[in-house]
Design a protein around this motif. Structure first.
Motif, short mmCIF file in Angstrom:
data_model
loop_
_atom_site.label_atom_id
_atom_site.label_comp_id
_atom_site.label_asym_id
_atom_site.label_seq_id
_atom_site.Cartn_x
_atom_site.Cartn_y
_atom_site.Cartn_z
N ARG A 128 8.50 33.15 98.27
CA ARG A 128 9.57 33.94 97.67
C ARG A 128 10.42 33.10 96.74
O ARG A 128 10.81 33.54 95.66
CB ARG A 128 10.47 34.56 98.75
N TRP A 133 11.03 34.10 92.85
CA TRP A 133 12.33 34.52 92.32
C TRP A 133 12.97 33.48 91.41
O TRP A 133 13.62 33.83 90.42
CB TRP A 133 13.28 34.91 93.46
N ARG A 156 2.12 35.99 94.69
CA ARG A 156 3.20 36.48 95.57
C ARG A 156 2.69 37.60 96.47
O ARG A 156 3.00 37.66 97.65
CB ARG A 156 4.39 36.96 94.74
N ILE A 190 8.90 45.99 94.47
CA ILE A 190 10.14 45.22 94.65
C ILE A 190 10.35 44.91 96.13
O ILE A 190 10.72 43.80 96.50
CB ILE A 190 11.35 45.97 94.06
N TYR A 194 7.90 42.19 97.02
CA TYR A 194 8.29 40.89 96.48
C TYR A 194 9.38 40.24 97.33
O TYR A 194 9.47 39.02 97.42
CB TYR A 194 8.81 41.01 95.05
N CYS A 195 10.23 41.06 97.95
CA CYS A 195 11.32 40.55 98.78
C CYS A 195 10.90 40.28 100.22
O CYS A 195 11.65 39.66 100.97
CB CYS A 195 12.48 41.55 98.79
N LYS A 196 9.73 40.72 100.59
CA LYS A 196 9.26 40.61 101.97
C LYS A 196 8.97 39.16 102.34
O LYS A 196 8.51 38.37 101.53
CB LYS A 196 7.98 41.45 102.13
N LYS A 197 9.25 38.84 103.59
CA LYS A 197 8.99 37.51 104.11
C LYS A 197 7.49 37.23 104.10
O LYS A 197 6.68 38.13 104.26
CB LYS A 197 9.53 37.42 105.54
#
Length: 157
Positions: free
Chosen positions: A63, A67, A111, A136, A139-142
């Motif tokens: 991540r 980011w 990713r 989205i 993409y934010c997931k652990k």
């Protein structure tokens, strides 16, 4: 105006139903099939990894790498748009966007690999509104930190 025709329903089905098939289907169970767990990175490491893995579509991206790389792309993009406005030409930002197209696709695929999904899932971005929202969230997931195949092989050696 009238009622909905079969073509309207077909468009609704394609824009909402098709992405839901891919979004609601879970990632494969078991070990992450895309390699070792990626390390966390700071800003400079992430940017150097972004350019070092220019067209590397295999492996995983953490991540932080994802980011921080997007933050770098955004900052450079804003600066180049300002420069283009001063020069009154859009060639500089167009060249930049073309230059980062492949590494951005590669980083996004890596990713998605990190959460044990195929890189082809980034095509969901074109199926608005469900696809981009799901991407989205992914993409934010652990990271998927289940045991990788190489770790399983080490146990049985």
């Amino acid at each position: 105006m009238g009622s909905f025709s079969i073509w309207h329903w077909l468009i609704v089905l394609i824009l909402i139903g098709l992405p839901l098939v891919f979004v609601l289907r879970g990632a494969p169970a078991g070990a992450n099939r895309f390699g070792e767990m990626p390390p966390s990175m700071n800003f400079s490491e992430a940017v150097s990894s972004f350019f070092r893995n220019y067209v590397n579509f295999s492996g995983r991206a953490s991540r932080s790498e994802f980011w921080y790389s997007y933050l770098f792309i955004f900052i450079v993009g804003v600066v180049l748009v300002i420069v283009d406005a001063i020069v009154k030409n859009e060639i500089i930002s167009s060249i930049w966007n073309l230059a980062i197209l492949l590494p951005t696709l590669a980083m996004t695929a890596r990713r998605l690999h990190d959460i044990n999904r195929s890189g082809w899932h980034q095509l969901l971005a074109g199926l608005f509104p469900i696809g981009p929202i799901a991407l989205i969230i992914w993409y934010c997931k652990k990271s998927d930190d289940t045991v990788t195949l190489t770790e399983i092989e080490r146990v049985f050696r």
